[in-house]
Design a protein around this motif. Structure first.
Motif, PDB file in Angstrom:
ATOM      1  N   GLU A  20       0.821  -1.211   0.000  1.00  0.00           N
ATOM      2  CA  GLU A  20       0.000   0.000   0.000  1.00  0.00           C
ATOM      3  C   GLU A  20       0.855   1.261   0.000  1.00  0.00           C
ATOM      4  O   GLU A  20       0.518   2.239  -0.659  1.00  0.00           O
ATOM      5  CB  GLU A  20      -0.976  -0.019   1.177  1.00  0.00           C
ATOM      6  N   ARG A  24       0.702   4.154  -2.845  1.00  0.00           N
ATOM      7  CA  ARG A  24       0.500   5.581  -2.563  1.00  0.00           C
ATOM      8  C   ARG A  24       1.599   6.428  -3.189  1.00  0.00           C
ATOM      9  O   ARG A  24       1.323   7.477  -3.784  1.00  0.00           O
ATOM     10  CB  ARG A  24       0.438   5.826  -1.047  1.00  0.00           C
ATOM     11  N   CYS A  37      -7.055   6.469   3.182  1.00  0.00           N
ATOM     12  CA  CYS A  37      -6.373   5.174   3.140  1.00  0.00           C
ATOM     13  C   CYS A  37      -7.033   4.267   4.177  1.00  0.00           C
ATOM     14  O   CYS A  37      -7.327   4.707   5.295  1.00  0.00           O
ATOM     15  CB  CYS A  37      -4.893   5.319   3.471  1.00  0.00           C
ATOM     16  N   ASN A  38      -7.277   3.053   3.793  1.00  0.00           N
ATOM     17  CA  ASN A  38      -7.851   2.045   4.683  1.00  0.00           C
ATOM     18  C   ASN A  38      -9.160   2.524   5.325  1.00  0.00           C
ATOM     19  O   ASN A  38      -9.363   2.369   6.527  1.00  0.00           O
ATOM     20  CB  ASN A  38      -6.836   1.607   5.738  1.00  0.00           C
ATOM     21  N   ASP A  47      -8.951   0.305   0.243  1.00  0.00           N
ATOM     22  CA  ASP A  47      -7.517   0.511   0.462  1.00  0.00           C
ATOM     23  C   ASP A  47      -7.121   1.966   0.259  1.00  0.00           C
ATOM     24  O   ASP A  47      -6.507   2.577   1.127  1.00  0.00           O
ATOM     25  CB  ASP A  47      -6.692  -0.394  -0.462  1.00  0.00           C
ATOM     26  N   VAL A  61      -5.562  -2.531  -3.603  1.00  0.00           N
ATOM     27  CA  VAL A  61      -4.146  -2.890  -3.687  1.00  0.00           C
ATOM     28  C   VAL A  61      -4.010  -4.366  -3.335  1.00  0.00           C
ATOM     29  O   VAL A  61      -4.478  -4.814  -2.281  1.00  0.00           O
ATOM     30  CB  VAL A  61      -3.283  -2.037  -2.724  1.00  0.00           C
TER      31      VAL A  61
END
Length: 128
Positions: A20, A24, A37-38, A47, A61
């Motif tokens: 991840e 990014r 994110c997440n 993700d 991802v």
């Protein structure tokens, strides 16, 4: 099996975090604006959520380490996963009051080396 310098092996969580982070860095280097994110809710996790060229992109991802005998990272995105990501994206859009957003779903497939460095990264735009 992937081994650490201390002789232990990397956990699935560590492998996922490395993939991840690589995703990014790749996305930001190409002009994507990372929004979340997440992101989690009851229906699942997204993700990466990014803005790019006026659209909202939901990015799944996937990573693999070791041999390709278990299949490629992108092959691990099955119908169940696609359905879960789409449903979770709908929850996100509803919660953000973004009902008219132009959206797409991408996959970033990362092949990891034993030391968690990146062997390859493949970005599949509009994957599903």
């Amino acid at each position: 099996m992937n081994a650490r310098a201390d002789g232990g092996s990397y956990t699935r969580k560590e492998k996922g975090a490395a993939a991840e982070q690589a995703a990014r860095l790749y996305l930001t280097s190409r002009g994507y604006l990372i929004k979340e994110c997440n992101w989690r809710c009851r229906s699942g996790e997204l993700d990466i959520i990014a803005e790019y060229e006026g659209g909202l992109i939901f990015i799944e991802v996937r990573s693999r380490s070791g041999s390709a005998a278990q299949g490629t990272a992108e092959e691990s995105v099955d119908e169940r996963k696609i359905r879960q990501v789409r449903n979770t994206a709908q929850v996100y859009l509803h919660m953000q009051n973004m009902h008219q957003a132009v959206i797409s779903f991408d996959v970033i497939a990362v092949q990891l080396n034993a030391d968690l460095s990146i062997a390859s990264l493949r970005h599949i735009r509009e994957a599903f």
